[in-house]
Scaffold this active site. Structure first.
Site, PDB file in Angstrom:
ATOM      1  N   LEU A  59       0.869  -1.167   0.000  1.00  0.00           N
ATOM      2  CA  LEU A  59       0.000   0.000   0.000  1.00  0.00           C
ATOM      3  C   LEU A  59       0.907   1.219   0.000  1.00  0.00           C
ATOM      4  O   LEU A  59       1.919   1.234   0.693  1.00  0.00           O
ATOM      5  CB  LEU A  59      -0.906   0.019   1.237  1.00  0.00           C
ATOM      6  CG  LEU A  59      -1.953  -1.097   1.351  1.00  0.00           C
ATOM      7  CD1 LEU A  59      -2.734  -0.951   2.655  1.00  0.00           C
ATOM      8  CD2 LEU A  59      -2.906  -1.089   0.163  1.00  0.00           C
ATOM      9  N   ASP A  60       0.545   2.250  -0.770  1.00  0.00           N
ATOM     10  CA  ASP A  60       1.417   3.419  -0.804  1.00  0.00           C
ATOM     11  C   ASP A  60       1.365   4.156   0.530  1.00  0.00           C
ATOM     12  O   ASP A  60       0.513   3.893   1.379  1.00  0.00           O
ATOM     13  CB  ASP A  60       1.084   4.325  -1.993  1.00  0.00           C
ATOM     14  CG  ASP A  60      -0.260   5.020  -1.866  1.00  0.00           C
ATOM     15  OD1 ASP A  60      -0.459   5.751  -0.877  1.00  0.00           O
ATOM     16  OD2 ASP A  60      -1.113   4.856  -2.751  1.00  0.00           O
ATOM     17  N   VAL A  61       2.283   5.077   0.711  1.00  0.00           N
ATOM     18  CA  VAL A  61       2.484   5.710   2.015  1.00  0.00           C
ATOM     19  C   VAL A  61       1.225   6.409   2.517  1.00  0.00           C
ATOM     20  O   VAL A  61       0.981   6.463   3.729  1.00  0.00           O
ATOM     21  CB  VAL A  61       3.685   6.695   1.953  1.00  0.00           C
ATOM     22  CG1 VAL A  61       3.388   7.873   1.035  1.00  0.00           C
ATOM     23  CG2 VAL A  61       4.086   7.174   3.347  1.00  0.00           C
TER      24      VAL A  61
END
Length: 290
Positions: free
Chosen positions: A111-113
């Site tokens: 999952l992106d930041v």
């Protein structure tokens, strides 16, 4: 079950829990793996008696029966990276996970930041690889707060499919979940997990995702009782659901108690998770968002 004669190196490393098969291919490409003292290359096959090293460290190749397949759910907060280590010292999803002797947790996708919610981790590299592979079409569901005008035509476009820079993509469902004006919530599903795919799909329709939460992977839903930054290990039935989904054999052992869990025990477990998260948050300085 021992290593099959002439088995692919990346598959052996994945089964040993070093990382997913995809990660191991990158390690081999980067000359980080050796077999019997020689730098390995993609396509190499290994025997049970070969000496395999990753970054100079000997990899213990166990028989399959020696490892118990484990899977944990992690409720990722915004601001954490999905990488194992960050050169700048920023928080990663691996910082809070429990230690496992002689093994390592492998993230099932990323999952992106700025995305929060459900992440799965396992010590079985082959399970991780198959769960991430698009051929198994494991459905993911996200809750997205979308900024912009969303018309019926917008939804139709997203369901029909649009062309992104890395190929065609589409949602399998788009469900309005409320909101007012140009800030509205939608639940969306898709059967793959390309980099920032949900955000890029909405951007293709001139809409921006201002908040994104993964709420389901396959039939496994984000347990809202588990606070952000908390983790919980899945029982044997759930592990075998995942294994069956990607056509792997059943696991017969678990590290968890097989006795039915009482309601007060469940409450105690959740309280323990909350205390652990609070203690970790007090120990670690917040990461500055850029």
């Amino acid at each position: 079950m021992s290593i099959i004669q002439g088995e692919k190196l990346q598959k052996v490393l994945a089964r040993a829990g070093v990382g997913s098969r995809r990660e191991m291919e990158k390690y081999i490409d980067a000359n980080r793996v050796s077999v019997n003292g020689k730098v390995a290359k993609l396509g190499d096959r290994v025997e049970e008696t070969d000496l395999i090293r990753v970054d100079g460290h000997t990899v213990k190749i166990e028989e399959k029966a020696d490892r118990i397949c484990r899977v944990i759910m992690y409720n990722k907060p915004e601001g954490e990276l999905s990488t194992r280590k960050d050169p700048e010292g920023r928080r990663t999803v691996f910082d809070r996970l429990p230690r496992i002797d002689g093994e390592r947790w492998i993230a099932v996708g990323r999952l992106d930041v700025n995305t929060s919610g459900l992440m799965l981790f396992t010590n079985d590299g082959e399970l991780a690889n198959r769960l991430m592979h698009p051929s198994y079409e494991v459905e993911r569901e996200y809750s997205a707060r979308v900024f912009g005008e969303v018309t019926n035509e917008t939804v139709k476009n997203l369901l029909r499919g649009v062309e992104l820079e890395d190929g065609p993509a589409k949602f399998t469902t788009v469900t309005p979940m409320g909101g007012e004006g140009v800030n509205r919530w939608f639940n969306v599903t898709l059967n793959e997990g390309r980099n920032r795919e949900v955000r890029r799909l909405w951007q293709s329709q001139d809409a921006e995702v201002s908040r994104l939460i993964r709420i389901r992977y396959g039939k496994l839903e984000l347990d809202k009782r588990v606070p952000q930054g908390g983790w919980m290990e899945y029982d044997l039935e759930t592990v075998n659901y995942l294994r069956k989904t990607v056509k792997l054999g059943r696991e017969t052992q678990t590290k968890l108690s097989v006795m039915p869990e009482k309601r007060k025990d469940k409450r105690a477990k959740i309280n323990q998770i909350r205390k652990a998260v609070k203690k970790h948050n007090q120990r670690v300085k917040p990461t500055k968002r850029k």
